[in-house]
Design an enzyme around this catalytic site. Structure first.
Site, PDB file in Angstrom:
ATOM      1  N   GLU A 225      -4.716  20.145  -3.204  1.00 52.27           N
ATOM      2  CA  GLU A 225      -4.125  19.197  -2.259  1.00 52.27           C
ATOM      3  C   GLU A 225      -5.158  18.721  -1.243  1.00 52.27           C
ATOM      4  OE1 GLU A 225      -0.899  17.951  -2.410  1.00 52.27           O
ATOM      5  OE2 GLU A 225      -1.031  18.958  -4.353  1.00 52.27           O
TER       6      GLU A 225
ATOM      7  N   TRP B  17      -7.273  16.174  -2.940  1.00 56.07           N
ATOM      8  CA  TRP B  17      -6.596  14.869  -2.992  1.00 56.07           C
ATOM      9  C   TRP B  17      -6.917  14.052  -1.739  1.00 56.07           C
ATOM     10  CZ3 TRP B  17      -4.262  11.948  -6.522  1.00 56.07           C
ATOM     11  CH2 TRP B  17      -3.706  12.531  -7.663  1.00 56.07           C
TER      12      TRP B  17
ATOM     13  N   TRP C 222       8.951  -8.537  -6.931  1.00 58.67           N
ATOM     14  CA  TRP C 222       9.877  -7.615  -6.292  1.00 58.67           C
ATOM     15  C   TRP C 222      11.114  -8.345  -5.792  1.00 58.67           C
ATOM     16  CZ3 TRP C 222       8.233  -2.959  -7.398  1.00 58.67           C
ATOM     17  CH2 TRP C 222       6.865  -2.699  -7.517  1.00 58.67           C
TER      18      TRP C 222
ATOM     19  N   ASN D   4       6.468  16.899   0.902  1.00 57.11           N
ATOM     20  CA  ASN D   4       5.687  16.102  -0.038  1.00 57.11           C
ATOM     21  C   ASN D   4       6.460  15.753  -1.310  1.00 57.11           C
ATOM     22  OD1 ASN D   4       3.071  14.869  -0.733  1.00 57.11           O
ATOM     23  ND2 ASN D   4       3.100  16.348  -2.408  1.00 57.11           N
TER      24      ASN D   4
ATOM     25  N   TRP E 295       6.403  -1.727  -2.779  1.00 60.25           N
ATOM     26  CA  TRP E 295       5.931  -0.450  -2.247  1.00 60.25           C
ATOM     27  C   TRP E 295       5.347  -0.590  -0.849  1.00 60.25           C
ATOM     28  CZ3 TRP E 295       0.714  -0.369  -1.155  1.00 60.25           C
ATOM     29  CH2 TRP E 295      -0.106  -1.283  -1.829  1.00 60.25           C
TER      30      TRP E 295
ATOM     31  N   TRP F 211       1.855   5.982  -2.019  1.00 62.26           N
ATOM     32  CA  TRP F 211       2.770   4.890  -2.354  1.00 62.26           C
ATOM     33  C   TRP F 211       2.337   4.159  -3.619  1.00 62.26           C
ATOM     34  CZ3 TRP F 211       7.554   3.740  -1.234  1.00 62.26           C
ATOM     35  CH2 TRP F 211       8.149   4.400  -0.156  1.00 62.26           C
TER      36      TRP F 211
END
Length: 491
Positions: free
Chosen positions: A286, A289, A317, A355, A373, A396
């Site tokens: 993590e 990341w 969208w 998360n 998004w 996202w």
């Protein structure tokens, strides 16, 4: 040359590194300057656009009180703490540098587009005045183009990036930048710069519920949280996905504002991983990341406004009043899907979201409601205590399938099965949606499927004290697959 005598007077500009311990930039500045002033600017270029109640501003203010005291103790003088300004940082830093007659300004590097623009203005203004602007890596382990593929390109897939990152990691990357021996170089401030840390009211803000939530601030708060997490770290791999369990470290906001040292966290997690801890290995991933997403934003700044994969910007969208009404319901936690609504209630009430739930609510916005998004990204940016542009954007784009190493567009989270799997007893849902508490563990995940008698017995009227679902997931999934077909088209 003795680097300790390189500059007579310097200025350390604290930003995303609100700590005196293991601060690479502070160590560098103290090492290269005979005397050093320290400043923090409540940057009006950022703050003026915020609501007048913002937990992050209060978190920063509380953390600055501790940092100011720590610098005074380090310098052994009452006038050796922080200079604090409330101004446009790009104007105030050069002005202050001239007033203090410094030869160099030091700051931790920040690769967010807005920060790069600000720092370019500062660097140019300082250069015109004959003052150096020196930046230092502190908030990541590897930055920018330090981790590259064999062909010299930036990684767009996480696992090979992580493998390279771990193979490169060495003790030299995790050195503790101890400044205790250099503390006497912290300069006494001229009388006109001596002032306590301003109150929230002084900078135009009001108190939030930060203290009611018992969110610990500053270096001591980050240390306490990590001490508590260390006892649980070895179980992180089995507890992290369940929002009703105390599984995460809760260090996000401390990493965001640098009240903890990332190097120290990585060093301890790495040691635990080498000792065979599966939990530590997953938690270290993590942290990797964070570096990965920082690298993406630094090398592909277009992701701040566009899809990492350009073909995903062809998606059309939902828009117009109906779409805006769906978005408003999502923001308010009125979607009719309990896990989604409980997660949004958690965010709205506390500024934190688990998360696993960030993925669930993100997928729901994009792939159940068909909304851009970027709408969700902006809402999170406004409400998350630990908002970090690179990680928020990366997350996202991951759920939207438009980002690097994202889930395939045809993989769509089912909010009910996610609820049944990760909140099986409904404990998290009950905490944030108390009106659903009387429902059975089986019924609480999808109230619209519950028999009317059970709803009545629980005092629930769908459409009244709990909403009906905004969409039917299976139908929404089918529409999403059609919507995303645009990605496969060329030209």
């Amino acid at each position: 040359m003795n680097t300790a005598d390189e500059f007579d007077t310097g200025l350390m500009w604290f930003r995303r590194d609100l700590r005196s311990t293991d601060n690479a930039t502070l160590h560098l500045a103290l090492s290269r300057c005979r005397q050093l002033h320290c400043v923090f600017v409540f940057d009006r270029a950022i703050l003026d656009a915020l609501p007048r109640v913002d937990r992050r501003v209060e978190f920063i203010r509380e953390s600055l009180c501790e940092l100011d005291n720590a610098l005074r103790l380090l310098s052994h003088r009452p006038d050796g703490g922080l200079i604090i300004r409330h101004a446009i940082a790009s104007e105030e830093i050069p002005r202050l540098a001239r007033q203090l007659n410094v030869q160099a300004v030091f700051a931790g590097r920040d690769d967010e587009p807005q920060a790069i623009n600000r720092d370019t203005v500062v660097a140019n203004t300082l250069q015109a005045a004959g003052i150096e602007f020196i930046t230092c890596k502190d908030q990541v382990i590897f930055e920018r183009r330090e981790i590259l593929t064999q062909s010299g390109t930036v990684y767009g897939v996480f696992t090979p990036y992580k493998n390279n990152w771990l193979s490169r990691l060495a003790p030299k990357h995790l050195v503790d930048h101890d400044v205790k021996a250099l503390g006497q170089r912290l300069a006494p401030h001229p009388p006109e710069f001596l002032a306590p840390v301003p109150s929230l009211a002084d900078i135009g803000f009001a108190a939030s519920n930060l203290h009611q939530l018992k969110i610990p601030t500053g270096m001591s708060g980050g240390a306490r949280l990590f001490e508590d997490f260390f006892k649980r770290m070895d179980r992180y791999d089995t507890t992290r996905d369940f929002p009703a369990i105390k599984g995460p470290s809760y260090l996000g906001v401390h990493l965001r504002f640098g009240t903890v040292s990332l190097r120290r966290l990585v060093a301890i997690a790495w040691q635990r991983q080498l000792a065979g801890s599966a939990g530590a290995a997953v938690w270290l991933s993590e942290l990797v990341w964070r570096d990965f997403y920082a690298s993406i934003l630094a090398n592909f700044p277009h992701v701040a406004t566009q899809a990492f994969k350009p073909e995903y910007d062809r998606i059309i969208w939902e828009s117009g009043p109906a779409a805006e009404a769906l978005f408003a319901a999502w923001c308010a936690g009125h979607t009719g899907y309990p896990l989604v609504d409980a997660a949004m209630a958690q965010l709205n009430q506390t500024g934190y979201m688990h998360n696993r739930l960030r993925m669930v609510v993100g997928s729901f916005l994009v792939k159940d409601l068909g909304l851009d998004w970027r709408w969700g990204e902006a809402y999170f940016a406004k409400h998350l205590n630990d908002f970090d542009q690179s990680a928020n954007n990366g997350g996202w784009q991951w759920v939207a399938s438009s980002g690097c190493d994202a889930q395939p567009y045809f993989r769509i989270f089912n909010p009910v099965s996610q609820s049944e799997k990760f909140d099986p007893e409904g404990k998290f849902i009950r905490r944030y949606l108390p009106q659903l508490a009387p429902l059975s563990n089986k019924a609480i995940h999808a109230p619209w499927l519950v028999k009317q008698l059970e709803l009545q017995a629980a005092g629930i009227t769908l459409g009244d004290n709990y909403p009906l679902p905004l969409v039917q997931h299976d139908q929404a999934r089918a529409k999403t697959l059609i919507r995303y077909a645009a990605v496969k088209k060329t030209g």
